[in-house]
Motif scaffolding. Sequence first.
Motif, PDB file in Angstrom:
ATOM      1  N   ASN A 149      27.025  24.751  49.823  1.00 55.40           N
ATOM      2  CA  ASN A 149      27.001  23.190  50.850  1.00 55.40           C
ATOM      3  C   ASN A 149      25.903  23.844  51.679  1.00 55.40           C
ATOM      4  O   ASN A 149      25.174  23.199  51.418  1.00 55.40           O
ATOM      5  CB  ASN A 149      27.938  22.573  51.714  1.00 55.40           C
ATOM      6  N   ILE A 150      25.684  25.044  51.789  1.00 49.80           N
ATOM      7  CA  ILE A 150      24.568  25.069  52.840  1.00 49.80           C
ATOM      8  C   ILE A 150      24.035  25.770  52.233  1.00 49.80           C
ATOM      9  O   ILE A 150      21.925  25.056  51.908  1.00 49.80           O
ATOM     10  CB  ILE A 150      24.562  26.791  53.116  1.00 49.80           C
ATOM     11  N   TYR A 151      23.369  26.231  50.595  1.00 48.31           N
ATOM     12  CA  TYR A 151      21.936  26.117  49.365  1.00 48.31           C
ATOM     13  C   TYR A 151      21.715  24.818  48.712  1.00 48.31           C
ATOM     14  O   TYR A 151      20.647  24.828  49.365  1.00 48.31           O
ATOM     15  CB  TYR A 151      22.350  27.665  48.709  1.00 48.31           C
ATOM     16  N   LEU A 152      23.113  24.252  48.681  1.00 48.57           N
ATOM     17  CA  LEU A 152      22.772  23.340  47.548  1.00 48.57           C
ATOM     18  C   LEU A 152      22.144  22.171  49.109  1.00 48.57           C
ATOM     19  O   LEU A 152      21.481  21.655  48.131  1.00 48.57           O
ATOM     20  CB  LEU A 152      23.608  22.498  48.028  1.00 48.57           C
ATOM     21  N   SER A 153      21.770  22.012  49.818  1.00 52.53           N
ATOM     22  CA  SER A 153      20.703  21.055  50.891  1.00 52.53           C
ATOM     23  C   SER A 153      19.817  21.857  51.239  1.00 52.53           C
ATOM     24  O   SER A 153      18.605  21.052  51.926  1.00 52.53           O
ATOM     25  CB  SER A 153      21.546  20.851  51.840  1.00 52.53           C
ATOM     26  N   MET A 154      18.879  23.144  50.666  1.00 51.07           N
ATOM     27  CA  MET A 154      17.955  24.160  51.166  1.00 51.07           C
ATOM     28  C   MET A 154      16.567  23.319  49.716  1.00 51.07           C
ATOM     29  O   MET A 154      16.380  23.161  48.818  1.00 51.07           O
ATOM     30  CB  MET A 154      18.281  25.577  50.531  1.00 51.07           C
ATOM     31  N   PRO A 155      15.235  23.466  51.057  1.00 49.77           N
ATOM     32  CA  PRO A 155      14.490  23.411  50.318  1.00 49.77           C
ATOM     33  C   PRO A 155      14.197  24.290  49.548  1.00 49.77           C
ATOM     34  O   PRO A 155      14.692  25.464  49.282  1.00 49.77           O
ATOM     35  CB  PRO A 155      13.116  23.089  51.447  1.00 49.77           C
ATOM     36  N   ILE A 156      13.519  23.838  47.808  1.00 52.55           N
ATOM     37  CA  ILE A 156      13.558  25.011  47.461  1.00 52.55           C
ATOM     38  C   ILE A 156      12.778  26.415  47.889  1.00 52.55           C
ATOM     39  O   ILE A 156      13.183  27.693  47.561  1.00 52.55           O
ATOM     40  CB  ILE A 156      12.457  25.020  45.904  1.00 52.55           C
TER      41      ILE A 156
END
Length: 296
Positions: A256-263
């Motif tokens: 979940n930490i990485y799913l919401s990160m900007p590109i």
Amino acid sequence: MSNFVFYDFETSSSNKFWGQIIQIGAVLTNDNLEELDRFDSRCRLSPGIIPEAMALIVNKTSPNMLKKSNLSHYQMIRQFVETLKRWGKATYIGFNSIEFDEEFLRCTLFQTLEYPYITSTNGNTRGDVLSLARAANLYYPNTLKNSKNEKGNDVYKLDQMAPLNGIEHGDAHSAIGDVMATVGIAKLIANKAPNVWKASMLTIDKGQSLNLIQKELLFCTNEYFYGKSRPYVQTFLCQHPQYQWPLCFDLRHDPNIYLSMPIQELTAAMKKQPKFIRTVRHNKHPVIMNPSYGDK
């Protein structure tokens, strides 16, 4: 299940492009690892090949042995290829064979105008006992006895492992001697860590290996670095755009930490340690286990 061809080479050099195979040992077994036939041959050094002194010391080859064999290099390779054709479809397996012996074989077959990919095409598959030995000791400790290095890590060298595990290896660093020691290690793994052996039979073909990784929602595989094997529970994401290796998410991390990160932030995070995306080289005989083995 198909037969196995256990094989090993002694070479004039560690360099697959400039060295030469000087001795071949191979044993054909059935799926119970019982010997059916064997090939054992040595050849002369070809003109223009300069051997490495350390290579000759390791495989106990004298200059006279390099000159006095009845077979030329080409004749020995021709005899070996004809033997493999007679043996038929098989799984080719050795000790560190995928990284060394097989690469040497492919270069040699190309140089002698033979088809270079005989170990992985036309129904043939390939495996490596070294990776199985590391996985077996990780998931089933003490499957194999190992000596320790100065850092306290297990040593995976055939000439040391064979006598510690009660395997006759009097002719260490001869091709046929190393082959018989490899068969002995394989038998121990099959008997003492049967789940590892069975899992390894599912990944001897790279297509089947890729399909398994893609199909399983979760799986565990091990990586070996800094002298230790480490288990990783992962899930498939995609394939590498160039090498087609599966890229998988390491589930020690929260997705979940990485799913919401900007590109841009995600791109930067992918370059940092510890890695959360791991590469599984599906064509290098990985051992794919149930995710419950991730607790090892």
